[in-house]
Motif scaffolding. Structure first.
Motif, mmCIF file in Angstrom:
data_model
loop_
_atom_site.group_PDB
_atom_site.id
_atom_site.type_symbol
_atom_site.label_atom_id
_atom_site.label_comp_id
_atom_site.label_asym_id
_atom_site.label_seq_id
_atom_site.Cartn_x
_atom_site.Cartn_y
_atom_site.Cartn_z
ATOM 1 N N ASP B 250 27.096 -55.802 3.614
ATOM 2 C CA ASP B 250 28.416 -56.228 3.225
ATOM 3 C C ASP B 250 28.549 -56.415 1.649
ATOM 4 O O ASP B 250 29.413 -55.846 1.044
ATOM 5 C CB ASP B 250 28.850 -57.497 3.971
ATOM 6 C CG ASP B 250 30.005 -58.003 3.418
ATOM 7 O OD1 ASP B 250 30.970 -57.318 3.771
ATOM 8 O OD2 ASP B 250 30.149 -58.917 3.230
ATOM 9 N N TRP B 251 27.469 -56.766 1.018
ATOM 10 C CA TRP B 251 27.456 -56.837 -0.322
ATOM 11 C C TRP B 251 27.655 -55.547 -0.818
ATOM 12 O O TRP B 251 28.187 -55.216 -1.791
ATOM 13 C CB TRP B 251 26.200 -57.233 -0.747
ATOM 14 C CG TRP B 251 25.474 -58.804 -0.434
ATOM 15 C CD1 TRP B 251 26.437 -59.437 0.380
ATOM 16 C CD2 TRP B 251 24.816 -59.693 -0.939
ATOM 17 N NE1 TRP B 251 25.890 -60.885 0.550
ATOM 18 C CE2 TRP B 251 24.945 -60.702 -0.218
ATOM 19 C CE3 TRP B 251 23.472 -59.451 -1.596
ATOM 20 C CZ2 TRP B 251 23.935 -61.908 -0.412
ATOM 21 C CZ3 TRP B 251 22.746 -60.544 -1.983
ATOM 22 C CH2 TRP B 251 22.956 -61.609 -1.322
ATOM 23 N N LEU B 254 30.957 -53.845 -0.591
ATOM 24 C CA LEU B 254 32.047 -54.732 -1.444
ATOM 25 C C LEU B 254 31.637 -53.984 -3.018
ATOM 26 O O LEU B 254 32.949 -53.766 -3.670
ATOM 27 C CB LEU B 254 31.701 -56.395 -1.669
ATOM 28 C CG LEU B 254 32.392 -56.952 -0.586
ATOM 29 C CD1 LEU B 254 31.951 -58.346 -0.456
ATOM 30 C CD2 LEU B 254 33.834 -56.991 -0.508
ATOM 31 N N ASP B 255 30.527 -53.704 -3.347
ATOM 32 C CA ASP B 255 30.226 -53.263 -4.604
ATOM 33 C C ASP B 255 31.094 -51.837 -4.619
ATOM 34 O O ASP B 255 31.563 -51.120 -6.039
ATOM 35 C CB ASP B 255 28.718 -53.109 -4.678
ATOM 36 C CG ASP B 255 28.075 -54.381 -5.015
ATOM 37 O OD1 ASP B 255 28.841 -55.284 -5.016
ATOM 38 O OD2 ASP B 255 26.825 -54.310 -5.158
ATOM 39 N N LEU B 257 33.462 -50.738 -2.864
ATOM 40 C CA LEU B 257 34.958 -50.822 -2.839
ATOM 41 C C LEU B 257 35.322 -51.511 -4.226
ATOM 42 O O LEU B 257 36.438 -51.291 -4.281
ATOM 43 C CB LEU B 257 35.222 -51.879 -1.873
ATOM 44 C CG LEU B 257 35.097 -51.377 -0.311
ATOM 45 C CD1 LEU B 257 35.340 -52.420 0.559
ATOM 46 C CD2 LEU B 257 36.233 -50.417 -0.235
ATOM 47 N N SER B 258 34.770 -52.267 -5.007
ATOM 48 C CA SER B 258 35.176 -52.534 -6.118
ATOM 49 C C SER B 258 35.362 -51.489 -7.399
ATOM 50 O O SER B 258 36.129 -51.864 -7.979
ATOM 51 C CB SER B 258 34.131 -53.777 -6.799
ATOM 52 O OG SER B 258 33.019 -53.087 -7.434
ATOM 53 N N GLN B 259 34.826 -50.537 -7.186
ATOM 54 C CA GLN B 259 35.158 -49.402 -8.006
ATOM 55 C C GLN B 259 36.314 -48.733 -7.149
ATOM 56 O O GLN B 259 37.433 -48.129 -7.854
ATOM 57 C CB GLN B 259 34.042 -48.246 -8.333
ATOM 58 C CG GLN B 259 33.106 -48.739 -9.402
ATOM 59 C CD GLN B 259 33.784 -49.391 -10.317
ATOM 60 O OE1 GLN B 259 34.295 -48.836 -11.274
ATOM 61 N NE2 GLN B 259 33.686 -50.912 -10.511
ATOM 62 N N GLU B 261 38.779 -49.629 -5.523
ATOM 63 C CA GLU B 261 40.061 -50.204 -5.641
ATOM 64 C C GLU B 261 40.782 -49.940 -6.976
ATOM 65 O O GLU B 261 41.900 -50.275 -7.018
ATOM 66 C CB GLU B 261 39.943 -51.868 -5.285
ATOM 67 C CG GLU B 261 39.201 -52.697 -6.317
ATOM 68 C CD GLU B 261 39.276 -54.144 -5.894
ATOM 69 O OE1 GLU B 261 40.019 -54.707 -5.150
ATOM 70 O OE2 GLU B 261 38.648 -55.002 -6.868
ATOM 71 N N HIS B 262 40.167 -49.461 -7.729
ATOM 72 C CA HIS B 262 40.591 -49.179 -9.241
ATOM 73 C C HIS B 262 41.743 -48.134 -9.094
ATOM 74 O O HIS B 262 42.798 -48.300 -9.584
ATOM 75 C CB HIS B 262 39.623 -48.829 -10.122
ATOM 76 C CG HIS B 262 38.894 -49.807 -10.898
ATOM 77 N ND1 HIS B 262 39.957 -50.694 -11.819
ATOM 78 C CD2 HIS B 262 37.854 -50.377 -11.202
ATOM 79 C CE1 HIS B 262 38.921 -51.531 -12.290
ATOM 80 N NE2 HIS B 262 37.803 -51.344 -11.918
ATOM 81 N N ARG B 288 35.731 -54.215 5.975
ATOM 82 C CA ARG B 288 36.533 -54.871 4.720
ATOM 83 C C ARG B 288 37.865 -54.098 4.280
ATOM 84 O O ARG B 288 38.725 -54.783 3.887
ATOM 85 C CB ARG B 288 35.507 -54.964 3.246
ATOM 86 C CG ARG B 288 34.444 -55.701 3.448
ATOM 87 C CD ARG B 288 34.801 -57.146 3.005
ATOM 88 N NE ARG B 288 33.629 -57.893 2.977
ATOM 89 C CZ ARG B 288 33.763 -59.594 2.839
ATOM 90 N NH1 ARG B 288 34.919 -59.954 2.625
ATOM 91 N NH2 ARG B 288 32.974 -60.158 2.467
ATOM 92 N N THR B 291 41.048 -55.598 5.526
ATOM 93 C CA THR B 291 42.053 -56.728 5.250
ATOM 94 C C THR B 291 42.072 -56.992 3.527
ATOM 95 O O THR B 291 42.763 -57.469 2.924
ATOM 96 C CB THR B 291 41.060 -58.139 5.500
ATOM 97 O OG1 THR B 291 39.873 -57.928 4.845
ATOM 98 C CG2 THR B 291 41.182 -58.293 6.984
ATOM 99 N N LEU B 292 41.410 -55.959 3.065
ATOM 100 C CA LEU B 292 41.511 -55.886 1.357
ATOM 101 C C LEU B 292 42.925 -55.569 0.951
ATOM 102 O O LEU B 292 43.649 -54.799 1.398
ATOM 103 C CB LEU B 292 40.689 -54.831 0.969
ATOM 104 C CG LEU B 292 40.110 -54.892 -0.568
ATOM 105 C CD1 LEU B 292 39.111 -56.003 -0.496
ATOM 106 C CD2 LEU B 292 39.649 -53.538 -0.848
ATOM 107 N N GLU B 293 43.337 -56.616 -0.141
ATOM 108 C CA GLU B 293 44.619 -56.244 -0.543
ATOM 109 C C GLU B 293 44.794 -54.704 -1.077
ATOM 110 O O GLU B 293 46.016 -54.315 -0.783
ATOM 111 C CB GLU B 293 44.709 -57.113 -1.817
ATOM 112 C CG GLU B 293 44.918 -58.719 -1.379
ATOM 113 C CD GLU B 293 44.750 -59.547 -2.580
ATOM 114 O OE1 GLU B 293 44.635 -59.215 -3.953
ATOM 115 O OE2 GLU B 293 44.644 -60.860 -2.543
ATOM 116 N N ARG B 294 44.097 -54.296 -1.678
ATOM 117 C CA ARG B 294 44.300 -52.977 -2.335
ATOM 118 C C ARG B 294 43.599 -51.922 -1.337
ATOM 119 O O ARG B 294 43.163 -50.714 -1.815
ATOM 120 C CB ARG B 294 43.645 -52.796 -3.608
ATOM 121 C CG ARG B 294 44.392 -53.835 -4.757
ATOM 122 C CD ARG B 294 43.447 -53.730 -6.018
ATOM 123 N NE ARG B 294 43.486 -52.736 -6.770
ATOM 124 C CZ ARG B 294 44.656 -52.472 -7.858
ATOM 125 N NH1 ARG B 294 45.383 -53.708 -8.355
ATOM 126 N NH2 ARG B 294 44.675 -51.536 -8.559
#
Lengths: 433, 433
Positions: B250-251, B254-255, B257-259, B261-262, B288, B291-294
């Motif tokens: 999961d970590w 998320l890493d 997805l953190s790019q 989502e840009h 993830r 539910t993720l906003e973006r």
């Protein structure tokens, strides 16, 4: 005759501004032609390069003869006179010693949060150097581009140099060898830049391309930028000499002419605090122009873009110099070090009357590839840094993440980047269990 | 679903090459429009900027209201919550501390010939920073661009930030204030870049422009390059995570997805030596994404450009990483330091599982403006060096000129640059009298 300006004249500001903004270069628009050549090389590789070399350089090559063999290079190097070889060796050693001092340090430290931070420098893996053919085929430029690359640690350094009608410059080959160049190809123009950027069956692609060239080469470098790195696009050469009356007018005249002889678009400017000295230098330039080999070029440059500016004091000279942001700046004054400290924007400064700019072109040690057209306001000459890149390093500890992670969560939320925040939250949740 | 590749599959090389060369960005060709806007601002100055701001941002300004007043900035800063302010202050302090260590040293030494050589670093006098408006108006980017400029010693730092319909982002203004920005203008687009480059009655010109922006801003920066310096033209964001099986899927998800989502054109890649772990991460991403906003953006990026690559060992992972030359590289392995030493091309490396990339976006300290699109092969992230330039210094003595001058004469003659040689000869003749 050059322009004569006096900083105390009523019309000085408008004339000086006009001098600063004079358009000295009229680049032909070759972008469409260059785009076609690059696409051709991308598609057809060696075949396109060979065909274009036949067309532009009147030289028929095969994939096997695109590259100079070591035997050919040996034979060409053997043509160089001992004096010329010794001069190139001296230049190479001095340039190498200067640039070795530029190598930056890696750093690593641990801060209060427990984070280990730092950076590491690594060399570009492969670089290509464009060397013009014909009249402007300067062995000194080979040294000035290739040595910083090799000092930086570039693993593979390739040169492209056109040899119109098959004629090669032995000094260019020797300079390449002294600098440690790995491959030399007898091709030029936009096709050579494209081959370096995209590669062909014979020529492996590089990561960075440097070196001067004509309008086609400049347009090709602009086009491949992004695919590879490039150095600056250099404009016509410039020199500004700040000199007091205690100088030999002939020496200063020759310094001004040594840039003027490069190019009709070159610009040579003298700033002096003694109007009579300015006139003496102008007369000395005219006298030298009578016999100078390149007097047609140097005369046109001096007539069209040269200037002699009289100032009331050297502080004013320094202020005007910063507005010019010269590529080369000579300080021929009693205390050049003090005057130098008042200068903020210049590519290279030559201090005192025994440091003619030509020393810097060849054997001084600093690089002669320098920012032109006032770009010394924001850029620097070529250096090992052009062949290095920096990777930043960060390593957090669980404690460190606890300390600074919440601030990252807050800012991610402010920027509506939820996954950014969650990547921290998920770890903090596990740590706080 | 992303692509799944295995380095040991027969078709790996062709699939990996295709992944590397996938065209992720389709920039609209706005060059003609931008050329018109720049010409308009050059000709009509403030009037053009005001007219274009009314047209594009639906905001009517006057020369007096182009710039935010200190009172307006005070009022906007007061809207920021204490938590957000504290987070920005922590980020600013850490970014400042990191970049302060980057300041290079001046050098001066005397060599065997008696020549005094060296160089001196000086700051760009004035810089401009473009900050996008709307959704991509990131206060963290203000800190990342403005702090290096101020640490470098830039005297005057101006920000342009469009405020469509007059809406300003209070955090951007606070970030500007914390970073020491001198002037903030509520304008954007190509007109803002033109105003910074050429100046208007209200906005003094700058020497260097940095900061991200849309296609119009990027085209304008390319066009004004040469007149002023610019930073890189950034492409869509990228992350490569190298992770072994001893990580929380999961970590890592998320890493990635953190790019993602840009931007739909962003690219997130996982390389792992455990195929089952790769599938677990892929599943965690899908979970993830529910539910993720973006999720629309992140999902498109992951589906179109995401990849999970299985390798037989971490050495292979390092080799593939260098071919990718990622903007961001996370090393979530047992010994990240050892693996890091095998990496040559990367913008920023994040070591160990407690260093999510998002830490580097906000509070780590290193810069988050980093080379994209494989340009880490030849370029570096933003640093104080982008706001500094180097002047080389040379000072010969009469003895030194005697020692190395003859080599310069020889090379000048070889290059048919007579005045270059004569400028040395004239001095040597006087010295040898």
């Amino acid at each position: 005759m050059p322009q004569f300006l006096n900083a105390q004249d009523a019309d000085f500001e408008s004339r000086f501004t006009a001098l600063l903004s004079a358009k000295r270069e009229d680049s032909p628009d070759v972008d469409a032609v260059v785009a076609g050549i690059i696409a051709d090389v991308q598609t057809r590789g060696d075949a396109a390069v060979i065909e274009l070399t036949s067309k532009f350089d009147r030289l028929d090559l095969t994939p096997e003869t695109l590259r100079f063999s070591e035997e050919e290079i040996d034979a060409l190097c053997a043509q160089v006179t001992p004096d010329e070889r010794a001069a190139l060796e001296l230049a190479a050693a001095r340039i190498r010693a200067y640039h070795a001092r530029q190598m930056p340090q890696d750093e690593s430290w641990t801060d209060d949060s427990g984070a280990t931070l730092g950076w590491r420098w690594t060399a570009v893996s492969a670089a290509g150097l464009y060397v013009p053919g014909g009249l402007a085929s300067y062995p000194s430029s080979v040294l000035m581009n290739a040595i910083p690359a090799k000092v930086a640690g570039v693993g593979r350094l390739a040169i492209v140099v056109p040899t119109p009608d098959g004629e090669a410059n032995p000094l260019v080959l020797l300079a390449a060898r002294l600098a440690g160049v790995d491959e030399v190809y007898r091709i030029g123009g936009a096709q050579a830049v494209a081959a370096l950027a995209y590669g062909t069956d014979t020529i492996a692609p590089v990561d960075k391309i440097t070196g001067p060239g004509n309008a086609f080469v400049a347009a090709a470098k602009r086009r491949v930028f992004g695919k590879v790195g490039i150095d600056m696009i250099a404009g016509p050469s410039e020199i500004l000499v700040i000199a007091d009356k205690d100088n030999n007018p002939d020496w200063i005249a020759l310094d001004l002419l040594s840039q003027a002889e490069h190019d009709e678009s070159a610009q040579s400017i003298l700033i002096t605090d003694d109007a009579a000295f300015g006139r003496a230098v102008s007369n000395a330039v005219e006298a030298r122009l009578e016999t100078l080999e390149r007097r047609a070029i140097a005369g046109a440059s001096w007539r069209d873009f040269g200037a002699v500016i009289t100032v009331p004091d050297l502080d004013t000279a320094a202020k005007l110099s910063d507005r010019i942001a010269p590529e080369h700046l000579e300080l021929c004054v009693a205390d050049p070090d003090t005057l130098s400290e008042k200068i903020t924007h210049a590519g290279a400064i030559f201090l005192g009357q025994f440091t003619p700019e030509a020393i810097g072109d060849y054997v001084g040690g600093p690089n002669h590839v320098l920012p032109t057209a006032r770009s010394a306001r924001f850029s620097s000459g070529l250096s090992v840094m052009d062949f290095l890149k920096r990777t930043t390093l960060s390593k957090m500890t669980p404690e460190g993440l606890r300390a600074i992670g919440p601030a990252a969560e807050t800012l991610a939320q402010s920027e509506s980047l939820e996954a950014h925040g969650l990547s921290v939250t998920a770890r903090l949740d596990a740590l706080n269990k």
